[in-house]
Each structure stands twice: as C-alpha cells, then as structure tokens.
Design an enzyme around this catalytic site. Sequence first.
Site, PDB file in Angstrom:
ATOM      1  N   PRO A  10       0.788  -1.234   0.000  1.00 33.67           N
ATOM      2  CA  PRO A  10       0.000   0.000   0.000  1.00 33.67           C
ATOM      3  C   PRO A  10       0.819   1.282   0.000  1.00 33.67           C
ATOM      4  CG  PRO A  10      -0.138  -1.109   2.121  1.00 33.67           C
ATOM      5  CD  PRO A  10       0.507  -2.071   1.168  1.00 33.67           C
ATOM      6  N   ASN A  11       0.353   2.223  -0.777  1.00 33.13           N
ATOM      7  CA  ASN A  11       0.874   3.593  -0.881  1.00 33.13           C
ATOM      8  C   ASN A  11       2.190   3.696  -1.649  1.00 33.13           C
ATOM      9  OD1 ASN A  11      -1.295   4.731   0.696  1.00 33.13           O
ATOM     10  ND2 ASN A  11      -0.337   3.749   2.468  1.00 33.13           N
ATOM     11  N   ARG A  18       5.100  11.142  -2.329  1.00 29.86           N
ATOM     12  CA  ARG A  18       4.705  10.831  -0.961  1.00 29.86           C
ATOM     13  C   ARG A  18       5.896  11.043  -0.038  1.00 29.86           C
ATOM     14  NH1 ARG A  18       4.768   4.683   1.330  1.00 29.86           N
ATOM     15  NH2 ARG A  18       3.912   5.142   3.378  1.00 29.86           N
ATOM     16  N   TYR A  23      11.058   9.052   1.239  1.00 29.53           N
ATOM     17  CA  TYR A  23      10.999   8.066   0.159  1.00 29.53           C
ATOM     18  C   TYR A  23      11.587   8.547  -1.175  1.00 29.53           C
ATOM     19  CZ  TYR A  23       7.903   5.698   3.456  1.00 29.53           C
ATOM     20  OH  TYR A  23       7.396   5.091   4.566  1.00 29.53           O
ATOM     21  N   ASN A  72       8.106  -5.591  -0.833  1.00 30.08           N
ATOM     22  CA  ASN A  72       7.948  -4.472   0.100  1.00 30.08           C
ATOM     23  C   ASN A  72       6.465  -4.389   0.417  1.00 30.08           C
ATOM     24  OD1 ASN A  72       7.831  -2.152   1.567  1.00 30.08           O
ATOM     25  ND2 ASN A  72       9.003  -0.889   0.140  1.00 30.08           N
ATOM     26  N   ALA A  75       3.105  -0.902   4.877  1.00 29.39           N
ATOM     27  CA  ALA A  75       2.523  -0.923   6.230  1.00 29.39           C
ATOM     28  C   ALA A  75       2.043  -2.319   6.643  1.00 29.39           C
ATOM     29  CB  ALA A  75       1.374   0.079   6.312  1.00 29.39           C
ATOM     30  N   HIS A  78       3.980  -4.703   9.066  1.00 25.54           N
ATOM     31  CA  HIS A  78       3.913  -4.574  10.521  1.00 25.54           C
ATOM     32  C   HIS A  78       2.594  -5.085  11.106  1.00 25.54           C
ATOM     33  CE1 HIS A  78       7.158  -2.005   9.320  1.00 25.54           C
ATOM     34  NE2 HIS A  78       6.353  -1.103   8.807  1.00 25.54           N
ATOM     35  N   GLU A  96      12.767  -9.494   1.707  1.00 24.85           N
ATOM     36  CA  GLU A  96      11.983  -8.358   2.226  1.00 24.85           C
ATOM     37  C   GLU A  96      12.778  -7.077   2.035  1.00 24.85           C
ATOM     38  OE1 GLU A  96      10.991  -8.786   6.383  1.00 24.85           O
ATOM     39  OE2 GLU A  96      10.355  -6.686   6.547  1.00 24.85           O
ATOM     40  N   HIS A  98      12.750  -2.658   2.343  1.00 22.47           N
ATOM     41  CA  HIS A  98      12.144  -1.369   2.715  1.00 22.47           C
ATOM     42  C   HIS A  98      13.036  -0.255   2.219  1.00 22.47           C
ATOM     43  CE1 HIS A  98       9.169  -3.387   5.114  1.00 22.47           C
ATOM     44  NE2 HIS A  98      10.148  -4.140   5.594  1.00 22.47           N
ATOM     45  N   ARG A 105      12.867   4.520  12.776  1.00 20.72           N
ATOM     46  CA  ARG A 105      11.580   5.228  12.780  1.00 20.72           C
ATOM     47  C   ARG A 105      10.729   4.781  13.977  1.00 20.72           C
ATOM     48  NH1 ARG A 105       9.171   4.909   6.902  1.00 20.72           N
ATOM     49  NH2 ARG A 105       7.905   6.619   7.738  1.00 20.72           N
TER      50      ARG A 105
HETATM   51  C1  DQA Z   1       8.187   1.061   3.997  1.00 14.61           C
HETATM   52  C2  DQA Z   1       8.255   1.254   5.512  1.00 14.61           C
HETATM   53  C3  DQA Z   1       6.894   1.017   6.133  1.00 14.61           C
HETATM   54  O1  DQA Z   1       6.959   1.190   7.548  1.00 14.61           O
HETATM   55  C4  DQA Z   1       5.886   2.005   5.583  1.00 14.61           C
HETATM   56  O2  DQA Z   1       4.607   1.741   6.099  1.00 14.61           O
HETATM   57  C5  DQA Z   1       5.866   2.061   4.097  1.00 14.61           C
HETATM   58  C6  DQA Z   1       7.122   1.929   3.350  1.00 14.61           C
HETATM   59  C7  DQA Z   1       9.535   1.411   3.318  1.00 14.61           C
HETATM   60  O3  DQA Z   1       9.731   0.977   2.177  1.00 14.61           O
HETATM   61  O4  DQA Z   1      10.353   2.127   3.907  1.00 14.61           O
HETATM   62  O5  DQA Z   1       4.826   2.309   3.486  1.00 14.61           O
HETATM   63  O6  DQA Z   1       7.922  -0.311   3.723  1.00 14.61           O
END
Ligand code: DQA
Length: 139
Positions: A10-11, A18, A23, A72, A75, A78, A96, A98, A105
């Site tokens: 997501p996102n 964003r 990012y 990736n 959110a 978690h 995995e 990120h 964070r």
């Molecule tokens: C993320 C880190 C996550 O905590 C966050 O919710 C994201 C992006 C990252 O790529 O740094 O949406 O996965």
Amino acid sequence: MKKLIIINGPNLNLLGKRETNIYGNLSFTDFFERVVNKYPNIALEHYQSNIEGELIDKLQEVGYSYDGIILNAAAYTHTSIGIGDVVKAIETPVVEVHISNTFSREEFRHQSYISPNARGVILGFGLQSYELAIQSFFD
Ligand code: DQA
C-alpha cells in the site's frame, strides 16, 4: 533467464510524491524502467496493490514458479499475519525490502511478520534497496 518479481504494498504507488524527505523524488515507474534496462538478463516484473488480499493472491500465484520475490509489503509488513503466513507457505524465496530504515523510525515499524520467513532483509538504502535485493539472486 531468471524470473523475478517486485511486489509492492500500500501507498508505494505514490512514490515520488509521498513524504519525499523519506521516500525520495523518483516514481516507481521511472525507477523500474531504469532497473529493467540495467539488467537485461533478468525477466523482471512489478506488481503493486493497496489491498492485502490481492497481495496474498499474487504471492500465491507466483510463489511456486518464479525464481525470486522482492517484497515491500509497506505498512502490512507490521500488521499482516496473512502475508506472513503466505510467505511461509510458498516455495519461491522472498527478500523483504524497505526503502527507509524502519528501525530508525517509530516503534511500530520495528515489528515485521515477514522477516522470520524471508531469505533476507534489505532496508534503509532508498530505492537502491530493491536493486540490492535483485543482486542477491545473482549466482
Ligand atoms: C516502507 C516502511 C513502512 O513502515 C511504511 O509503512 C511504508 C514503506 C519502506 O519501504 O520504507 O509504506 O515499507
């Protein structure tokens, strides 16, 4: 030719616009195009969804035939026991990824339901994290 897929949660479709301080300014589409050109000897695909069940469906679909999955889950990393379970169930190794260093964070980002069943974890290198994950599948 090795078949790899990047699966984004997501996102991550908002990359480039964003929270650019965290990012970066590059859209995933632009980044992906660069990477595809840089590694012509890999069959690289990309899938993104904001929906947990769709991510699980995709992992099931590719998880018995592809050579590697770069995940990736954003959110959902978690929160999602369902994504954790499918990563455990499938046969294709999952790396995995990120973009940010989740350990620098908020506390809630320190927990991952994916890490226990991932082949490895790469985080904190910006979009380069994805590239390092691709390289981890090289012989
Ligand atoms: C993320 C880190 C996550 O905590 C966050 O919710 C994201 C992006 C990252 O790529 O740094 O949406 O996965």
